[in-house]
Design a protein around this motif. Sequence first.
Motif, PDB file in Angstrom:
ATOM      1  N   PHE A  49       0.841  -1.193   0.000  1.00 35.20           N
ATOM      2  CA  PHE A  49       0.000   0.000   0.000  1.00 35.20           C
ATOM      3  C   PHE A  49       0.880   1.247   0.000  1.00 35.20           C
ATOM      4  N   SER A  50       0.474   2.258  -0.736  1.00 34.60           N
ATOM      5  CA  SER A  50       1.123   3.563  -0.622  1.00 34.60           C
ATOM      6  C   SER A  50       0.593   4.269   0.615  1.00 34.60           C
ATOM      7  N   PRO A  51       1.317   5.248   1.145  1.00 33.93           N
ATOM      8  CA  PRO A  51       0.803   6.016   2.288  1.00 33.93           C
ATOM      9  C   PRO A  51      -0.562   6.637   2.006  1.00 33.93           C
ATOM     10  N   ALA A  52      -0.756   7.109   0.771  1.00 35.61           N
ATOM     11  CA  ALA A  52      -2.045   7.717   0.425  1.00 35.61           C
ATOM     12  C   ALA A  52      -3.171   6.687   0.463  1.00 35.61           C
ATOM     13  N   ALA A  53      -2.861   5.448   0.053  1.00 34.86           N
ATOM     14  CA  ALA A  53      -3.880   4.393   0.091  1.00 34.86           C
ATOM     15  C   ALA A  53      -4.253   4.052   1.524  1.00 34.86           C
ATOM     16  N   ILE A  54      -3.254   4.030   2.409  1.00 30.13           N
ATOM     17  CA  ILE A  54      -3.529   3.786   3.831  1.00 30.13           C
ATOM     18  C   ILE A  54      -4.409   4.898   4.393  1.00 30.13           C
ATOM     19  N   ALA A  55      -4.085   6.136   4.030  1.00 30.69           N
ATOM     20  CA  ALA A  55      -4.892   7.265   4.498  1.00 30.69           C
ATOM     21  C   ALA A  55      -6.328   7.152   3.996  1.00 30.69           C
TER      22      ALA A  55
ATOM     23  N   ARG B 284       1.009  10.145  12.073  1.00 32.46           N
ATOM     24  CA  ARG B 284       1.059   9.372  10.831  1.00 32.46           C
ATOM     25  C   ARG B 284      -0.230   9.565  10.035  1.00 32.46           C
ATOM     26  N   ARG B 285      -1.365   9.475  10.717  1.00 32.49           N
ATOM     27  CA  ARG B 285      -2.644   9.601  10.001  1.00 32.49           C
ATOM     28  C   ARG B 285      -2.818  10.994   9.415  1.00 32.49           C
ATOM     29  N   VAL B 286      -2.394  12.029  10.174  1.00 28.85           N
ATOM     30  CA  VAL B 286      -2.512  13.408   9.677  1.00 28.85           C
ATOM     31  C   VAL B 286      -1.679  13.568   8.414  1.00 28.85           C
ATOM     32  N   MET B 287      -0.447  13.025   8.454  1.00 32.82           N
ATOM     33  CA  MET B 287       0.432  13.153   7.284  1.00 32.82           C
ATOM     34  C   MET B 287      -0.157  12.422   6.085  1.00 32.82           C
ATOM     35  N   GLU B 288      -0.622  11.203   6.294  1.00 32.05           N
ATOM     36  CA  GLU B 288      -1.128  10.405   5.174  1.00 32.05           C
ATOM     37  C   GLU B 288      -2.432  10.985   4.623  1.00 32.05           C
ATOM     38  N   ALA B 289      -3.286  11.502   5.528  1.00 28.53           N
ATOM     39  CA  ALA B 289      -4.527  12.121   5.066  1.00 28.53           C
ATOM     40  C   ALA B 289      -4.234  13.392   4.259  1.00 28.53           C
ATOM     41  N   THR B 290      -3.207  14.126   4.677  1.00 25.66           N
ATOM     42  CA  THR B 290      -2.828  15.337   3.945  1.00 25.66           C
ATOM     43  C   THR B 290      -2.302  14.986   2.554  1.00 25.66           C
ATOM     44  N   LEU B 291      -1.505  13.930   2.488  1.00 27.63           N
ATOM     45  CA  LEU B 291      -1.016  13.471   1.193  1.00 27.63           C
ATOM     46  C   LEU B 291      -2.165  13.095   0.268  1.00 27.63           C
ATOM     47  N   MET B 292      -3.142  12.404   0.818  1.00 24.42           N
ATOM     48  CA  MET B 292      -4.283  12.013   0.006  1.00 24.42           C
ATOM     49  C   MET B 292      -5.038  13.250  -0.472  1.00 24.42           C
ATOM     50  N   GLU B 293      -5.209  14.219   0.426  1.00 27.09           N
ATOM     51  CA  GLU B 293      -5.926  15.450   0.080  1.00 27.09           C
ATOM     52  C   GLU B 293      -5.207  16.202  -1.040  1.00 27.09           C
ATOM     53  N   CYS B 294      -3.862  16.053  -1.067  1.00 26.84           N
ATOM     54  CA  CYS B 294      -3.061  16.753  -2.070  1.00 26.84           C
ATOM     55  C   CYS B 294      -2.805  15.907  -3.302  1.00 26.84           C
ATOM     56  N   GLY B 295      -3.514  14.789  -3.414  1.00 25.75           N
ATOM     57  CA  GLY B 295      -3.310  13.922  -4.564  1.00 25.75           C
ATOM     58  C   GLY B 295      -1.926  13.303  -4.587  1.00 25.75           C
ATOM     59  N   ASN B 296      -1.331  13.114  -3.394  1.00 22.23           N
ATOM     60  CA  ASN B 296       0.008  12.525  -3.219  1.00 22.23           C
ATOM     61  C   ASN B 296       1.124  13.424  -3.761  1.00 22.23           C
TER      62      ASN B 296
ATOM     63  N   LYS C 272      12.099  17.830   2.823  1.00 17.56           N
ATOM     64  CA  LYS C 272      13.038  16.813   3.301  1.00 17.56           C
ATOM     65  C   LYS C 272      12.481  16.126   4.554  1.00 17.56           C
ATOM     66  N   THR C 273      11.899  16.890   5.463  1.00 16.61           N
ATOM     67  CA  THR C 273      11.335  16.301   6.686  1.00 16.61           C
ATOM     68  C   THR C 273      10.166  15.376   6.360  1.00 16.61           C
ATOM     69  N   LEU C 274       9.359  15.776   5.391  1.00 15.16           N
ATOM     70  CA  LEU C 274       8.255  14.910   4.974  1.00 15.16           C
ATOM     71  C   LEU C 274       8.781  13.559   4.504  1.00 15.16           C
ATOM     72  N   TYR C 275       9.820  13.594   3.679  1.00 12.02           N
ATOM     73  CA  TYR C 275      10.381  12.339   3.180  1.00 12.02           C
ATOM     74  C   TYR C 275      11.013  11.524   4.314  1.00 12.02           C
ATOM     75  N   ASN C 276      11.670  12.212   5.257  1.00 14.24           N
ATOM     76  CA  ASN C 276      12.265  11.489   6.381  1.00 14.24           C
ATOM     77  C   ASN C 276      11.197  10.755   7.182  1.00 14.24           C
ATOM     78  N   ARG C 277      10.065  11.434   7.392  1.00 16.24           N
ATOM     79  CA  ARG C 277       8.993  10.806   8.168  1.00 16.24           C
ATOM     80  C   ARG C 277       8.357   9.651   7.394  1.00 16.24           C
ATOM     81  N   LEU C 278       8.189   9.850   6.106  1.00 15.83           N
ATOM     82  CA  LEU C 278       7.640   8.765   5.299  1.00 15.83           C
ATOM     83  C   LEU C 278       8.575   7.563   5.277  1.00 15.83           C
ATOM     84  N   ALA C 279       9.882   7.834   5.328  1.00 20.10           N
ATOM     85  CA  ALA C 279      10.853   6.736   5.355  1.00 20.10           C
ATOM     86  C   ALA C 279      10.711   5.919   6.641  1.00 20.10           C
ATOM     87  N   VAL C 280      10.419   6.610   7.747  1.00 23.21           N
ATOM     88  CA  VAL C 280      10.209   5.909   9.014  1.00 23.21           C
ATOM     89  C   VAL C 280       8.956   5.049   8.938  1.00 23.21           C
ATOM     90  N   TYR C 281       7.894   5.589   8.365  1.00 25.46           N
ATOM     91  CA  TYR C 281       6.621   4.865   8.287  1.00 25.46           C
ATOM     92  C   TYR C 281       6.666   3.738   7.249  1.00 25.46           C
TER      93      TYR C 281
END
Length: 473
Positions: free
Chosen positions: A340-346, A406-418, A432-441
């Motif tokens: 699943f992509s983060p946007a799909a999880i959101a 995590r949910r806030v970030m993924e929901a925001t990505l979905m809202e922005c069309g990834n 860069k911070t967004l990518y770092n956090r996504l790397a953790v998730y």
Amino acid sequence: MSNVLLVDDDSETIGWLSEFIKGEGYTVATADSLRAARIHLTRSTPDVVLTDLMLPDGLGIELVDELESRDTTEVVVITGHASVETAIDALRSGATDYLVKPVDIERLRGILQRIPKTEHFRQEIGELRNELRKLGRFGHILGSSPPMHRLYDQLSRVAPTSASVLLIGESGTGKEVVAQTIHDLSRRKRHPFLPLNCGAVSPQLVESELFGHEKGSFTGADRQHHGFFERANRGTLFLDEVTEMRPDLQVKLLRVLETGTFMRVGTNEHIATDVRLIAATNRSPEKAVAEGRMREDLYHRLNVFPIYLPPLRERGTDLELLAEHFLAELNEQEQTNKRFSPAAIAALYAHNWPGNVRELKNYVHRAFILADDVIEPDHAPENFLQKSHSSVITIRVGTPLDEVNRRVMEATLMECGNVKRKAAEMLGISLKTLYNRLAVYNAGKELYDEEDAEEFAGGPGDDEDRVSNNGVQ
């Protein structure tokens, strides 16, 4: 050798029951009062306590509280004052079964034959509880949310008994899986588990399916047929959508529960059966009674131990756990490694899931077929996306902060069309911070968009220290 404590103030009853139980291969201890029984229980723990309900110094059911281990000792109440009310009261107080005077020998024999190897049974329950803590699962059921922990506790308590269970929950919440788990944790697990959906069988055929029929009893009956009550003898019968059963059949079902006997269609011969009944409904049973769809006496007989199955929307992060589980099963079957992509999880969290676990499983299967390597939100049906598209996130009280972020970030990505640049701007953090956090998730997965890759030759983003102030950690 298994042992039985027989409690009755009638010497004649004590005498013949003791001889019968010994003849079945068990040791027997006797007591003629509550006081005598309590003294015995301080010295040893029997496999079965067989007690009269009315004793000179109290009610036999009080002995339930005297047992050190209610998981491994059956308490069977014998009553000469038979009624649905007394039976239900005894079972709700902790009895695992009841017998009516004069005692039916075959029913008593069936109860004795269900006596487990005590130590083995205790070990099995303990192992399942450890499995829950480690893996977030209990038997056939998957989930680690607080509502599921409460469900597991109820199942571990009722499964070893012979009490009837009424499962109440929305369509798709897994009532048959729960019923199967109860059976597998019970003393009947080596005998059949048979499910019947009363709403999926023609009303004219339900009686034959339940009780069987004789050859020639109706047009098309060209041979004798053994029904579910006969085939499930000594096992468990699961009746789904029980409120859809015709009122006249509800009367016959109640009679089986009270007498342990039934008649095939086309004969007057009584056939004995020893079946544990688990019923289920996606309706409010009280409303079904009020509307006349369900007999009140049957409802009380089935409602000995009601269990509410939580809908998927109330199960928090179980949603993602289940989705990943279904995807892992498909990956194993097809020898693939889809994710699943983060946007799909959101998108999963944004959907309301009116069809519950069944709907989720179907969604994962469809998305798996459509995706190449990564499942994205657009692999969902169009009506799913329309329902899911929302800037509002529902988060249960007590959800860990890491999960909230995590949910806030993924929901925001979905809202922005990834589009990650836009998501980072909305969150008030660097790309860069967004990518770092996504790397953790999403550890070990390729996350960078091609147009962003050149920006990430260095270390962590310079805004790492202020991320928590923006609500994304």
